[in-house]
Write an enzyme that holds these catalytic residues in place. Sequence first.
Site, short mmCIF file in Angstrom:
data_model
loop_
_atom_site.label_atom_id
_atom_site.label_comp_id
_atom_site.label_asym_id
_atom_site.label_seq_id
_atom_site.Cartn_x
_atom_site.Cartn_y
_atom_site.Cartn_z
N LYS A 162 0.84 -1.18 0.00
CA LYS A 162 0.00 0.00 0.00
C LYS A 162 0.88 1.24 0.00
O LYS A 162 1.83 1.35 0.81
CB LYS A 162 -0.90 0.00 1.24
CG LYS A 162 -2.02 -1.02 1.14
CD LYS A 162 -2.94 -0.70 -0.02
CE LYS A 162 -4.23 -1.50 0.05
NZ LYS A 162 -5.07 -1.25 -1.15
N ASP A 191 -0.19 -0.24 -4.64
CA ASP A 191 -1.58 0.21 -4.76
C ASP A 191 -1.74 1.50 -3.96
O ASP A 191 -1.55 1.51 -2.74
CB ASP A 191 -2.51 -0.87 -4.20
CG ASP A 191 -3.99 -0.48 -4.30
OD1 ASP A 191 -4.29 0.61 -4.84
OD2 ASP A 191 -4.84 -1.27 -3.84
N GLU A 217 -1.39 0.24 -9.07
CA GLU A 217 -2.87 0.24 -8.99
C GLU A 217 -3.37 1.56 -8.41
O GLU A 217 -2.86 2.01 -7.37
CB GLU A 217 -3.28 -0.94 -8.10
CG GLU A 217 -4.77 -1.11 -7.88
CD GLU A 217 -5.06 -2.44 -7.16
OE1 GLU A 217 -4.45 -3.47 -7.52
OE2 GLU A 217 -5.87 -2.43 -6.22
N ASP A 242 -8.95 -0.44 -10.02
CA ASP A 242 -9.62 -1.20 -8.96
C ASP A 242 -10.96 -0.52 -8.68
O ASP A 242 -11.95 -0.76 -9.38
CB ASP A 242 -8.71 -1.28 -7.73
CG ASP A 242 -9.37 -1.95 -6.53
OD1 ASP A 242 -10.45 -2.53 -6.70
OD2 ASP A 242 -8.81 -1.88 -5.41
N LYS A 266 -12.93 -8.20 -8.10
CA LYS A 266 -13.19 -8.55 -6.70
C LYS A 266 -14.59 -9.14 -6.60
O LYS A 266 -15.58 -8.43 -6.81
CB LYS A 266 -13.08 -7.31 -5.81
CG LYS A 266 -11.67 -6.74 -5.74
CD LYS A 266 -11.62 -5.53 -4.81
CE LYS A 266 -10.20 -5.06 -4.62
NZ LYS A 266 -10.12 -3.82 -3.79
N GLN A 294 -11.02 -7.38 -0.99
CA GLN A 294 -11.79 -6.26 -0.44
C GLN A 294 -11.66 -6.27 1.08
O GLN A 294 -12.59 -5.94 1.78
CB GLN A 294 -13.26 -6.44 -0.85
CG GLN A 294 -14.12 -5.25 -0.62
CD GLN A 294 -14.26 -4.41 -1.86
OE1 GLN A 294 -13.28 -4.08 -2.52
NE2 GLN A 294 -15.46 -4.06 -2.18
C1 MUC Z 1 -7.47 -2.61 -2.43
O1 MUC Z 1 -7.03 -3.29 -3.37
O2 MUC Z 1 -7.63 -1.42 -2.63
C2 MUC Z 1 -8.57 -1.34 0.24
C3 MUC Z 1 -9.72 -0.64 0.11
C4 MUC Z 1 -10.64 -1.47 -0.56
O3 MUC Z 1 -11.79 -1.21 -0.89
O4 MUC Z 1 -10.05 -2.65 -0.86
C5 MUC Z 1 -8.77 -2.68 -0.26
C6 MUC Z 1 -7.73 -3.27 -1.11
MG MG Z 2 -6.82 -1.52 -4.73
#
Ligand code: MUC
Ligand code: MG
Length: 367
Positions: A162, A191, A217, A242, A266, A294
């Site tokens: 992240k 991401d 991402e 995403d 997702k 998620q």
């Molecule tokens: C992601 O891939 O962003 C963080 C917020 C969300 O909605 O999913 C996660 C993972």
């Molecule tokens: Mg994401």
Amino acid sequence: MKITAVDAIPYSIDYRKPLKFASGEVHAAEHVLVRVHTDDGIVGIADAPPRPFTYGETQRGLVAVIETIFAPQVVGLALNEREIVHARLSRTVGNPVAKAAVDIAIWDALGRTLDMPVTDLLGGYTDRMRVSHMLGFDTPEAMVDEATRMRETYGIDVFKVKVGRRPVSLDTAVVRALREGLGDDVELYVDGNRGWSASESAKAMSDMADLGLTLAEELCPADDVLGRRWLVGQLNVPFVADESAVTPAEVTREILGGSATAVSIKTARSGFTGSTRTLHLCEGLGLEVVMGNQIDGQLGSTCTVAFGSAFELTSRRAGELSNFLDMSDDLLTEPLDIRDGVLTVRPGAGLGVEIDPDKLARYRQDI
Ligand code: MUC
Ligand code: MG
């Protein structure tokens, strides 16, 4: 085969350690267990994890919209009338997690009725996926320690890091420390959850150009249309849409508009029916896909691996399947088991997993 009722049961299970990222943080799995009952006495299950900071859905909102809008639309339909279910749920704009859970619980009930695994009904390509672990914000030392523990304990060697904090050096230092600490054999990608501007993203990616990243991402908002197109055009790794591309129509808009070159699927927000549509669109457009997380518990991760294993394109890359490891407990009778960096699909009818009634009684919040 007819649907007689749909339940939406709120529950809460604490995380041992919170997951922090640019658009929010999660301290407890405040999810909703969705159950679809049929006139044959079959019960299909699914998990609905609200992500208020991303889609505006809340735990209470999920229960309300499922009980008042979606349940009445599907009660009375047969389990195999999935296209009618999809058309009815699609009349309502938004609410992706609520719709996805109703859809998945119907697929699970169908699998149990036919005595077949859902993954085989969907595609049956393989029975396993490599696992990618998502590392939330922390210090470089703590994030290297977590990744090392994940590799040593579970054999995981793919990490989504992240990013999206300011200054960007906070995150580029983490990614550099991970590469130096873990070596060249691990796969790393980033991401941003829309945390940076396009120019901050470009600077960060240039600072990390020697670190062998494989994907980037949602580094900046897709709504910054020209900035995002400018950024995506200069990167030499796929840029994953995403939260900007939840439906096939949004995928089409973002990809044709130059805002992304790959897609995160997702199941928690597009179910099995919507995820299949998105996947086939991606195949047609020649896009790479990632099975995303998620911040799912074990039931949600069961769905991701069931879907991801069902198709060739989704099983190419490691799926994001391990964040449940940070939870203090779960609802399933038998915990999922990640070994040698791989999660296998549960054999058995439907999703192949069962809810432990004692755990549900302990964690549910409506009684
Ligand atoms: C992601 O891939 O962003 C963080 C917020 C969300 O909605 O999913 C996660 C993972
Ligand atoms: Mg994401």
